[in-house]
Scaffold this motif. Sequence first.
Motif, PDB file in Angstrom:
ATOM      1  N   ARG A 160      -4.773   2.368  -1.335  1.00  0.00           N
ATOM      2  CA  ARG A 160      -4.688   1.061  -2.002  1.00  0.00           C
ATOM      3  C   ARG A 160      -5.301   1.192  -3.384  1.00  0.00           C
ATOM      4  NH1 ARG A 160      -6.304  -4.203   1.245  1.00  0.00           N
ATOM      5  NH2 ARG A 160      -4.300  -3.605   2.152  1.00  0.00           N
TER       6      ARG A 160
ATOM      7  N   SER B  73      -3.091   6.065   4.166  1.00  0.00           N
ATOM      8  CA  SER B  73      -2.623   5.045   3.231  1.00  0.00           C
ATOM      9  C   SER B  73      -3.621   4.936   2.088  1.00  0.00           C
ATOM     10  CB  SER B  73      -2.469   3.696   3.932  1.00  0.00           C
ATOM     11  OG  SER B  73      -3.731   3.255   4.420  1.00  0.00           O
TER      12      SER B  73
ATOM     13  N   ASP C 148       0.847  -1.189   0.000  1.00  0.00           N
ATOM     14  CA  ASP C 148       0.000   0.000   0.000  1.00  0.00           C
ATOM     15  C   ASP C 148       0.885   1.243   0.000  1.00  0.00           C
ATOM     16  OD1 ASP C 148      -2.200  -1.581   0.021  1.00  0.00           O
ATOM     17  OD2 ASP C 148      -2.719  -1.250   2.126  1.00  0.00           O
TER      18      ASP C 148
END
Length: 734
Positions: free
Chosen positions: A485, A483, A390
């Motif tokens: 993804r 984060s 990620d």
Amino acid sequence: MRFPLDLKNIIAVVPVAMAIVDLEMKFLAVSEKWVATHGHEGIELIEKSYTEVFPHMDEQWWCLLEECLKGKRQQAVKEHRFNRSDGCTSWLRWEARPWLTEEGRIGGLMLYSEDITEKKNISLNEKRFQLFMDYFPGLCWMMDDQNVLKYANKNFLETLNLSEEVLGKKSEEIFGLDIAQSAHANNLEVLRTRQNMEFYQTIRDQQGHLQYFKTYKFPFLDAQGEGNIVGAISFDITKNKQLEEDLYQSDAQFKQAFEHSLIGMALITPEGRWIRANSSLCKILGYTEVELQLLHIQDITHPDDLALSMAYLKDLADGTTENVKVEKRYIHKNGTVIWVVVSVTMLNDSMGNPLHYVSQIEDITKRKEIEEDLYLSEKKYRTIFENVQDVFYQTNQQGLVTEVSPSIEQYSGYLRGQIIGHPVTDFYYYLQDRERIVEILRTEKSVIDFEVRLKTSNEELRYASVNARLIIENGKITGTEGSMRDVTTRKFQENALKALNTELTASNEQKNRLLSIIGHDLRNPISGSLQLLDLTLMGFESTSADELHEYLFMMQQELSHANELLEDLLTWAKSQFNSVSFNPVEVSDIAGLIQKCIQLILPMAQKKGIGISLSVGEGLAVMADRGMLETIIRNLISNAVKFTASGGHILVKAITVGKGVRFSVTDNGQGIPEEKIRELFDKNSNYTTYGTSGEKGTGLGLDLCYDFVLKHGGEITVESEQGVGSTFYFTIPG
């Protein structure tokens, strides 16, 4: 005239400067004081003219004397600068009065003179003093022995908020009895001792702030050391007092700070011997202050740091550097090694010679241990950070990227260096995604699985799922971190599935609608026709020709309606499944095309007694699919006939609008309810109603019109009023 001798002798010895003159201003008698005052020793004045003795008297004085001789004045007074025969300059005050003879007539003048040179000199000194002091920056004033204010300079009046009207007033009237008595006592002491005095005073300004003054008082004396005037000058020393107070406070604060500081403090000689050490330093090193005073700093410095420490101290002593801050190690009294941060400054005397070092020493042993642990921890997490799949990122409050993990390269094509320091807005495909996520973070402080659209280095669209939160330090937002993804593949699959579901739903809706029409609208006319046919066949022999004709006509209507419905169904179905080809060509005979559509509808219109007229501009032409255009016009005219009562009228019109053509079909039929107008072109609505003669609609005709106009890039609208009629407009752009 002769003056009595005895009177002349009396005048000679009077203790004042006195002279008697006759009407011709000749001296009849003079006093010895007169002779001495005017320097006429050895000169015989009797019978001499006053003008001969005093040839330099000004014209104004002569005029005054003449007025006295004529009785116009009882007294004449004049001050005059007089150059004595001995070369000295004196100031004389003259006074003249007429004297009378035994007959009561004016016989001449009695002249008096007074040497006021000393008084004049004192006055001149005062004026010079005043002139100088008007521009003096301090306060300046003069008081006499009666405590009357004789002079005050501008600064005195402004500082004490006084006007010039106070001049000539007594001190108690100006300052009050207490201050006046104290000042008067000082003034009398100055006049008594003939000595200068200095003392301190305090006053409050207009805002009530305390001010300090240093005052000097001195006597104004004549040549004989006499005088009754005291001069004074005063200087505002408030700033000096404040500096003294600040210096005192600074010294006291230094002592307090030194003794009670939470970090170690010390004074060290240029040779490195401890002079003073506070309790915090003693606690850090484990020594008492007395024990430290027996040592040099070299004695407790770690051997590995000794050379560098001594070099720093030498630079300070030489003046090469002003201060030093360095981390070093000391040896504790118990032998353990302690880490400290030492900040050192050299204090020099007024000649620039080094006096002693001032050192601040902070124990950072625990911090060093924590730093070592942090280093190991950071090394571990750096490894994770650099290898995580990620994407981890951080931004500051201005929206600039401050950190991003290397995994960003495989998703976006950007290197870390191409992203860090740049605004995050540079990497959003749609800025509204950034605005939405910022708004949610602002209100909720964090987001979970928030979907955004980003762009790669070659401008491709990528979908990402973001988990983020605000970074808050000391109660202030400093940035964000989170984060991401990459969910592009999943998103494409979801979009494809959504599109498939949408298409399937639409197909089901079309199927259901088609089945509804077939099951209801198409079955009814066919079923009705079959019933009429059965009825006719069963009673054929007993049925009259008129009844048979009526049954056949009713069957014709039902079958015609069914046929019309089938045609509309086929055309609509092809339209919905994109089976209808769109072939635009130039249609230049618009009037003929509309006339053809009218001919198809005309029998139905004639049956209801409805007239149809046509209005088409000359030279009209348009690029359109001819079949679709005929379907649109035919359906609109058919609807107009259906909803217009017998005897009504329909107008079909075509005009040029811009580069295209606008068609309109206007009737004077029953109109459409306002609340139903918006449903006419709504795909989710199936609004139909019966015509004026009970005609049943399918609801498909307007759908076809809407779809076919849309294929041409045009627009279809309606204006209607119940009981008045309706007009349907559609445009075919050029």
